[in-house]
Write an enzyme that holds these catalytic residues in place. Structure first.
Site, PDB file in Angstrom:
ATOM      1  N   ARG A 192     -22.266  -9.763   2.074  1.00 21.15           N
ATOM      2  CA  ARG A 192     -21.583 -10.032   0.813  1.00 21.15           C
ATOM      3  C   ARG A 192     -20.563 -11.155   0.950  1.00 21.15           C
ATOM      4  O   ARG A 192     -20.401 -11.956   0.030  1.00 21.15           O
ATOM      5  CB  ARG A 192     -20.940  -8.736   0.300  1.00 21.15           C
ATOM      6  CG  ARG A 192     -21.972  -7.725  -0.218  1.00 21.15           C
ATOM      7  CD  ARG A 192     -21.409  -6.315  -0.272  1.00 21.15           C
ATOM      8  NE  ARG A 192     -22.333  -5.375  -0.907  1.00 21.15           N
ATOM      9  CZ  ARG A 192     -23.378  -4.814  -0.297  1.00 21.15           C
ATOM     10  NH1 ARG A 192     -23.644  -5.124   0.979  1.00 21.15           N
ATOM     11  NH2 ARG A 192     -24.155  -3.955  -0.932  1.00 21.15           N
TER      12      ARG A 192
ATOM     13  N   GLY B  71     -33.563  -6.105   4.192  1.00 19.92           N
ATOM     14  CA  GLY B  71     -33.698  -5.637   2.822  1.00 19.92           C
ATOM     15  C   GLY B  71     -32.478  -5.986   1.989  1.00 19.92           C
ATOM     16  O   GLY B  71     -32.589  -6.286   0.789  1.00 19.92           O
TER      17      GLY B  71
ATOM     18  N   GLN C 223     -27.787  -1.379  -2.939  1.00 19.00           N
ATOM     19  CA  GLN C 223     -28.464  -2.666  -3.030  1.00 19.00           C
ATOM     20  C   GLN C 223     -28.913  -2.957  -4.456  1.00 19.00           C
ATOM     21  O   GLN C 223     -28.761  -4.079  -4.949  1.00 19.00           O
ATOM     22  CB  GLN C 223     -29.651  -2.706  -2.076  1.00 19.00           C
ATOM     23  CG  GLN C 223     -29.245  -2.684  -0.600  1.00 19.00           C
ATOM     24  CD  GLN C 223     -30.442  -2.704   0.323  1.00 19.00           C
ATOM     25  OE1 GLN C 223     -31.590  -2.719  -0.117  1.00 19.00           O
ATOM     26  NE2 GLN C 223     -30.186  -2.687   1.621  1.00 19.00           N
TER      27      GLN C 223
ATOM     28  N   ASP D  68     -27.782   5.404   6.517  1.00 18.23           N
ATOM     29  CA  ASP D  68     -28.271   4.678   7.686  1.00 18.23           C
ATOM     30  C   ASP D  68     -27.974   5.402   8.998  1.00 18.23           C
ATOM     31  O   ASP D  68     -28.507   5.022  10.048  1.00 18.23           O
ATOM     32  CB  ASP D  68     -27.661   3.279   7.742  1.00 18.23           C
ATOM     33  CG  ASP D  68     -28.217   2.356   6.667  1.00 18.23           C
ATOM     34  OD1 ASP D  68     -29.384   2.544   6.277  1.00 18.23           O
ATOM     35  OD2 ASP D  68     -27.486   1.458   6.212  1.00 18.23           O
TER      36      ASP D  68
END
Length: 464
Positions: free
Chosen positions: A52, A120, A195, A345
């Site tokens: 970001r 991704g 996301q 994750d």
């Protein structure tokens, strides 16, 4: 409706056809029990924040500086893409990065396909960023990324006016033509996904009016925190128990300096390792503890882990602390599925911790793990069984019967684990090797470089 990539696009961009091939050289490695983990280590910068920081600085007008950027393959793919879109991005000899942004609404059309590698995050967020600009871009990725679902991002971006021609199943390679002007929408997330949320908000930056995202379940909020710092007008509220994020379009982002905290997802492997290996007393410095990312810390403590936060502080708008981790015996628990978005994750390495706990650990509500870099439920179940763990696989989670602290006992020659090009599988099973009788052999450690290129060195350093 998602269109298929037309033949003319494939002819115009021949590199897209070959980009799905895996280009790494496989490197196997064995991991076995050794002495306690001691001393002090520092994990690389947070991957989510690093992505970001590059994107938002690349949209700001003026110069931004980034300190502590993660220099893994995934983040470098974002840097390369932002350069193609018109940002100037340089790494200094001191490890600090300087970004001169192109400005919202002033992105350049890339001359070649944007190769997302295994990332991704890069693919989905950049699709959102480009969707409200009058340019066309083709997105490609490696074999693993090309099998991951993009429809969840394609659907809202097409509602905003973007034209997207994807491969069968809504995957990469795909071609995106941005809308000008794009149409503001109110979008309720069908799945908890930071996301997807971020992609819609990024598209909203260059869209007239107000674009809203409704989150039934809160997800990591790095995008909201950092966009506010860069000067975007963004409002966060709650209605009926749902979180509503509104962004005002046609924004002018101002440059800022960003200090990236240590990645909690990277720290997770060392938190579990020091907890499992007897005699360990390890300090992990500068770990980001954003509440939307700290689920593993809470779950490990529920299981009995001895983890202390030292010198809690704020770095660039993100809560940070040093973590002191000592060996402790864990107890199996039933994990609340509501905590999954804050540790999605970290479940592969949590499964390793559960395999060494006393009693049974049950997880549910983890269907999202089946569409990560690999099917992480199936791959971790198979890997742990090879290493000697007792695991039951369900559609939405795993049930793991722990050893009570005894080392995992697989085959005498050591389990050979197939990582399926998944960096978190490789690192999680490396930690399992430290707590095994006969060791664990990883078929390919090269995917680790996508997110944690210093993992092997830090593991050796902590074990000396």
């Amino acid at each position: 409706m998602i269109k298929s990539v037309p033949a003319r696009a494939r002819r115009a961009l021949p590199e897209a056809r070959g980009a799905v091939k895996d280009r790494r050289l496989m490197t196997s490695h064995s991991f076995a029990a050794h002495g306690p983990l001691r001393g002090t280590i520092r994990v690389p910068g947070d991957k989510s924040i690093s992505h970001r920081a590059l994107m938002f600085a690349g949209l700001a007008v003026g110069q931004s500086r980034i300190t502590g950027l993660l220099e893994g393959e995934d983040v470098l793919a974002t840097a390369a893409a932002m350069r193609q879109l018109g940002a100037s991005i340089l790494r200094g000899a001191d490890g600090k990065w300087t970004v001169h942004g192109a400005g919202v609404g002033s992105l350049l059309e890339p001359k070649t396909a944007l190769d997302m590698g295994n990332s991704g995050t890069s693919a989905r967020l950049l699709m959102g960023l480009i969707a409200s600009h009058a340019i066309t871009a083709t997105f490609t990725g490696d074999a693993s990324l090309s099998g991951r679902p993009m429809k969840r991002v394609i659907d809202p971006l097409m509602q905003m006016g973007a034209s997207i021609e994807a491969s069968p199943g809504g995957t990469l390679p795909l071609m995106l033509r941005g809308a000008q002007p794009a149409v503001p929408i109110t979008y309720r997330l069908p799945v908890a996904s930071a996301q997807v949320k971020s992609a819609v908000l990024l598209a909203g930056l260059n869209t007239p009016g107000i674009t809203r995202v409704i989150e039934p379940v809160p997800t990591r909020d790095h995008t909201e925190r950092m966009l506010t710092g860069f000067g975007a007008r963004l409002e966060v509220g709650e209605e009926g128990g749902e979180r509503i994020i509104a962004i005002h379009g046609e924004a002018d982002l101002r440059p800022m300096d960003v200090t990236v905290p240590g990645d909690p997802s990277s720290a997770a492997f060392f938190m579990v390792a020091a907890t499992l290996v007897p005699g360990s007393d390890l300090t992990i410095r500068n770990v980001g503890l954003n509440p939307t990312r700290a689920g593993l810390l809470h779950v490990l403590r529920q299981m009995g882990a001895d983890i202390t936060e030292v010198d809690a502080r704020d770095v660039g708008g993100e809560p940070v602390a040093d973590l002191k981790v000592r060996h402790a015996q864990l107890a199996g628990i039933d994990i609340d599925p509501a905590i999954a978005p804050s540790m999605i994750d970290e479940f592969p390495v949590l499964f390793v911790a559960a395999a060494l706990a006393s009693g049974t650990t049950r997880t549910t509500g983890l269907e999202e793990l089946r569409v990560k870099e690999s099917d992480r439920l199936a791959v971790m179940a198979a890997a742990l069984k090879l290493a000697g763990a007792r695991v039951e696989e369900h559609e939405d989670g795993l049930t793991i019967h722990g050893t009570g602290g005894d080392p995992l006992a697989g085959t005498p020659e050591g389990a050979l684990v197939a990582t399926r090009l998944d960096h978190r599988i490789a690192m999680s099973m490396a930690i399992a090797g430290l707590a095994s009788r006969d060791g664990v052999r990883i078929d390919d450690t090269s995917p680790i470089n996508t997110s944690f290129p210093t993992f092997m060195g830090l593991l050796a350093e902590a074990g000396q």
